[in-house]
Design a protein around this motif. Structure first.
Motif: not given
Ligand code: ATP
Ligand code: MG
Length: 645
Positions: A407-425
């Protein structure tokens, strides 16, 4: 296989370490980001203060007085160790038309482009408008701008002359890049001629001093002597080295327009230090980037996804990044999977809309190809409905890949919410948990108070600045404050509705302006759409509210049907029932409108504001449709809705 509610990582300890690191990153952001900036980037000289300013005043600055150059991060610093590795792998419109550019070669090409621009008078701080198709040159020009301190403003090559003219004028951009023509899905697009029309429009007349033209097809174009310059020729005679401009951390890096889903697009400004760190760190974390990876983001460079996850993020991490000129449907619907097999991509990143449209053609297509090189699959742009998530995970990822919902927006530059592979569910349909340094909260839409605990919903907000947050809107700081900072003072407001589920995971329920309110029940558009797409007959769905005498709002659902299904009264009844059983009787749609397509922004998102106007009968105030992919669909839908009412 039935879809599980949650897919935990193999070891709990990695999830625990995420929790500990996240807690640290938000309790002391200056310490956390100060250290990351030192570890991950190379600075010409250090900063005085890691972070200053606040959302309340909209005066955020990161790494104050620090000096660096973004092009240096993405190219120069890799030369010694991996100069011979492929930096950019490009595939043209025709399958198998492939080019590879090593880091060393990229440096030479970027330097020649930079010197060519300088020879024509481009200076630090100037805005350079870039209207190029998906050629390697888009990345070259962006990096060359970063190298000399010019501010690029990339415009997606599907935009019309009007949209370009407005953007040239808004940025008062003396410099313009285009190509003779573009190729996409077997069609030729006359980009230079469209650009000529744009530069001739009243708002833009006389602004552009030099129009730099690359050759893509060799097709015929108009030509204005004195203004137009063949860029391949001009670059070829330049010295292939150009020193990097020493940039302040807060010097502008680029301007980029939002997709225009909710209204007139906003010209968002990003700066050097914060953006570079954010694109680097989020690309690395979200996609588990490792040396030797072949990372494929099949978006267009003209969107934030392309800026951050085709150009800056992967290159800064020194991996091979893929650039794709064509479409998922050309020459056939197996194009993506054929490319995965041929190039052995390790990551693949696309949008739910592409996944849904490919899913309609069944499993046999992808099953014909060897997809075993893939480790991580990514999705961005809209909430992904669980049905499409499942297909991505099972049929493309063979239940072996992580699916990251970013999840992100043009305004946030890059991801602000999202799972991390192999780390979070992973949780199908949920973008899961915030990235490091991002403190998300759920606010009560009316009072603006934080809602504590789990199993709650409201509006999404972010509590403290992170390095990638946009600093202003081009020429309109007031709009920046009004849209993002003022709705809930002290917070950044992305404009999206949210549910935090019983486990504390985040579900985007849709744009706040789009939330349905039926007889006092607040219903997320994403929920209704998921219920529809779960039915085999439905390929795409958009749920919107319209004024209703009794209920306050009624629900109108526009749908496109899967291949082989015909529109009928029985089917409409069935779809209505599908929503009713999945959510509840109060969410039963009042109208279901099947059609051949939906109004989409050129970045592939459904434009609900237009659908809302059509359902409400306000067809004379449809608003800005310049970012619409195919404007003719508007009249078709108006006729359909009038037929039903
Ligand atoms: P405009 O701001 O001009 O209306 P836009 O919001 O569509 O256009 P973008 O910046 O491209 O422009 O899109 C960001 C929005 O996309 C987010 O605010 C959110 O609504 C949606 N979005 C992006 N990624 C996701 C995701 N993974 N899950 C849910 N929604 C997402
Ligand atoms: Mg937006």
């Amino acid at each position: 296989m039935t879809l599980k509610e949650v897919y935990p990582p193999n070891t709990d300890s990695r999830f625990d370490s995420y929790k500990a690191e996240h807690a640290k990153s938000i309790s002391n952001p200056s310490e956390y980001w100060g250290q990351k900036a030192l570890e991950e980037l190379e600075w010409f000289s250090g900063w005085d203060t890691v972070m200053q300013g606040s959302f309340l005043h909209g005066d955020i600055a990161w790494f104050v007085n620090g000096k660096l150059n973004t092009c240096y991060q993405c190219v120069d610093r890799h030369i010694e160790k991996r100069g011979g590795d492929v930096a950019i792998l490009w595939e043209g419109d025709e399958p198998g038309d492939v080019k590879e550019v090593t880091y060393k070669e990229l440096l030479r090409r970027v330097c020649q482009c930079a010197n060519a621009m300088k020879s024509q008078g481009v200076k630090k701080g100037d805005t350079v408008t870039v209207y190029l198709p998906m050629m390697v040159e888009v990345a070259v020009v962006m990096l060359a701008c970063a190298r000399i301190g010019a501010v690029h403003s990339v415009i997606f090559a599907g935009f019309s002359a009007e949209a370009i003219a407005e953007r040239i004028a808004a940025a008062n951009s003396k410099w313009f890049f285009t190509s003779d023509e573009g190729k996409r899905g077997g069609k030729t697009i006359p980009l230079k001629n469209i650009s000529d029309n744009a530069m001739a429009k009243d708002v833009a007349k006389g602004i552009v001093e030099k129009c730099f033209v690359y050759k893509r097809t060799g097709g015929k174009t108009g030509w204005t002597e004195g203004r137009d310059v063949w860029m391949d020729e001009l670059s070829a005679v330049q010295r292939p080295y150009c020193p990097c401009e020493i940039m302040d951390s807060e010097d502008p890096l680029f301007i980029l327009y939002t997709s225009g889903s909710t209204g007139r697009p906003k010209g968002v400004l990003h700066t050097t230090g914060g953006y570079t760190l954010w694109s680097h760190v989020t690309a690395k974390n979200s996609f588990d980037l490792k040396e030797g990876d072949k990372f494929a983001c099949v978006a267009d460079a003209g969107w934030i996804t392309g800026h951050t996850y085709i150009v800056y993020g992967p290159l800064s991490n020194g991996v091979t990044t893929f650039m794709f000129e064509s479409t998922p449907m050309y020459p056939d619907v197996g194009r993506y999977w054929d490319m995965v097999q041929r190039h052995k991509f390790t990551q693949f990143y696309t949008a739910p809309t592409a996944i849904r449209s490919l899913m309609r053609f069944g499993d046999d297509e992808p099953n014909r190809y060897d997809l075993s090189s893939l480790r991580v699959l990514g999705t961005v742009g809209e909430p992904i409905n669980p049905e499409a998530w499942r297909w991505y995970y099972e049929v493309i990822g063979k239940e072996k890949c992580s699916v990251v919902d970013t999840y992100f927006q043009t305004e946030t530059a890059g991801h602000v919410i999202g799972n991390l592979p192999g780390v979070t569910p992973m949780k199908p349909g949920s973008c899961t948990l915030p990235h490091f340094g991002v403190e998300t909260v759920v606010l009560d839409a009316q009072t603006g108070k934080e809602i504590e605990g789990n199993g709650v919903d409201g509006v999404l907000a972010i509590k403290q600045p992170w390095p990638g947050i946009t600093r202003t809107c081009l020429g309109d700081h007031e709009r920046y404050l009004n849209v993002y900072m003022k709705p809930y003072p002290g917070y950044y407001f992305p404009g999206d509705g949210v549910t935090r589920d019983k486990d504390g995971f985040i579900w985007i329920t849709g744009r706040v302006d789009d939330v349905l309110n039926v007889s006092g029940h607040r219903i997320g558009t994403a929920e209704v759409e998921s219920a529809l797409v779960a039915h085999p007959a439905v390929a795409q769905a958009a749920a919107i509210g319209f004024p209703h005498d009794i209920k306050g709002q009624g629900i109108c659902c526009y749908t496109t049907l899967t291949n082989g299904y015909e529109e009928s009264e029985d089917l409409i009844k069935e779809l209505r029932n599908a929503v009713r059983t999945s959510i509840g009787p109060f969410a039963t749609p009042d109208m279901i409108i099947p059609s051949s397509s939906l109004p989409m922004t050129r970045s592939g998102k459904i434009m609900r504001r237009i659908l809302r106007k059509i359902a409400s009968g306000e067809t004379d105030t449809i608003g800005d449709i310049t970012t619409l992919g195919d404007p003719s669909i508007v009249q078709i839908l108006i006729d359909k809705v009038e037929g039903v009412m």
